[in-house]
Design a protein around this motif. Sequence first.
Motif, short mmCIF file in Angstrom:
data_model
loop_
_atom_site.label_atom_id
_atom_site.label_comp_id
_atom_site.label_asym_id
_atom_site.label_seq_id
_atom_site.Cartn_x
_atom_site.Cartn_y
_atom_site.Cartn_z
N LEU A 1 0.90 -1.18 -0.09
CA LEU A 1 0.04 -0.03 0.01
C LEU A 1 0.86 1.31 -0.02
N LYS A 2 0.77 2.07 -0.94
CA LYS A 2 1.52 3.06 -1.11
C LYS A 2 0.54 4.67 -0.49
N VAL A 3 1.08 5.00 0.43
CA VAL A 3 0.30 5.97 1.04
C VAL A 3 1.03 7.30 1.22
N ILE A 4 0.12 8.49 0.65
CA ILE A 4 0.54 9.82 0.74
C ILE A 4 -0.23 10.67 1.67
N GLU B 1 -5.04 15.63 3.70
CA GLU B 1 -5.43 14.92 2.58
C GLU B 1 -4.65 13.57 2.33
N TYR B 2 -5.60 12.33 2.36
CA TYR B 2 -5.08 10.95 2.41
C TYR B 2 -5.21 10.41 0.89
N THR B 3 -4.09 9.77 0.32
CA THR B 3 -4.19 9.00 -0.89
C THR B 3 -3.46 7.83 -0.63
N LYS C 1 -8.27 4.45 -6.37
CA LYS C 1 -7.40 5.53 -5.50
C LYS C 1 -8.11 5.78 -4.29
N TYR C 2 -7.78 5.53 -3.23
CA TYR C 2 -8.08 5.88 -1.79
C TYR C 2 -7.77 7.54 -1.83
#
Length: 382
Positions: A179-182, A196-198, A368-369
Amino acid sequence: MKKLFRISVVVLAFTGLLAGCGGDAGKKEESGVKAGIAKADWGQVDGAPVYLYTLTNKEGVQVKISNYGGTVTSWIAPDKNGNKSSIVVGFDSLSGYLAKPPYFGAIIGRYGNRIANGQFKIGSDAYKLATNDGKNHLHGGNKGFDKVVWTGTVISDSIPTLILTYLSKDGEEGYPGNLKVIVKYTLTDDDELKIEYTADTDKPTPVNLTNHSYFNLSGDVANTIENHGLQIDAANYTPVDSTLITTGEIKPVAGTPFDFTVKQKIGGRINDVPGGYDHNYVLNKKGDSTQLQLAAILSDSLSGRSLEVYTTEPGLQFYSGNFLDGTFTAANGSKINKHTALCLETQHFPDSPNKIEFPTTILKPGEKYHTFTTYKLVLGKQ
Ligand code: BGC
């Protein structure tokens, strides 16, 4: 189910409340402060450098964030008398966080709140997660996103913006998929902390990201939050069992101590809720549910500060700091006791992976989350 969406309009869910409040106390004066971000060394964890970023807006309001856990360590703002103090609980040094406080200010993931028995299925595939809250899984497990070192990048100085990224590997704490989280934090000149969560994944996985800041608007945990006022735009909540797992029901708050549809003093009925408030509210959604909506207003007459919470999420966990027990001491020397700070965690509903009736939290490859939450501090509205 999660789509990429953009925020263009802020829907004020209870506009009536916002209109007509304020007055001179809410007006800002030019401070002459230069907005920006400063980065300072803050130690090391597992050999990785840890930094403390100080975001300053042109009003001189400062939010400090560490790349350890993506943690908001302080949010310093003036009260009605112009005295500055932090509206969130935190520590001045990394060692405070390494002592494992209960998620003070941190980013929570891969799944905020509990998953029953630390297990769930996606289709016919069964998964077993770390159990760190009795038999249940809480806030991502033993080493959730609150205890890892994120990579920080400053992307704007004029409107201080910090990007934090983290790769949660396939199998971490039992979760499937890389899981790549930004997470993007922005401090605006209107005293908003925007988050902002992605995220994206290479295997279907549950995702439910939030921030676990503990607020005490008075700026001092020597004052109980039982005197704060709270309004939550939710006609329903999700009841829990004795281990705080949602039962799957969605029940009206009307006629119960959970009713915050109009502003209530938190301490007014807290003793009627066994253990105190630790419940997910089902937010009333109006219009386009992908737009930020006002979910809650917290207020404190002592300091004259209020906090508005806006989110695109369907739920809000109101946790009244029931398990705080004086083990930890705040940066100003006050003991962090029961009901001296509270969390307003924007989220999907707890244990959704096991509750088919709740909105899904499963993110699939190719999707996209993308969620948004804004905490806005306001002076002069209680
Ligand atoms: C949960 C509480 C938990 C706390 C940990 C909250 O989000 O709802 O049950 O004890 O986090 O600090």
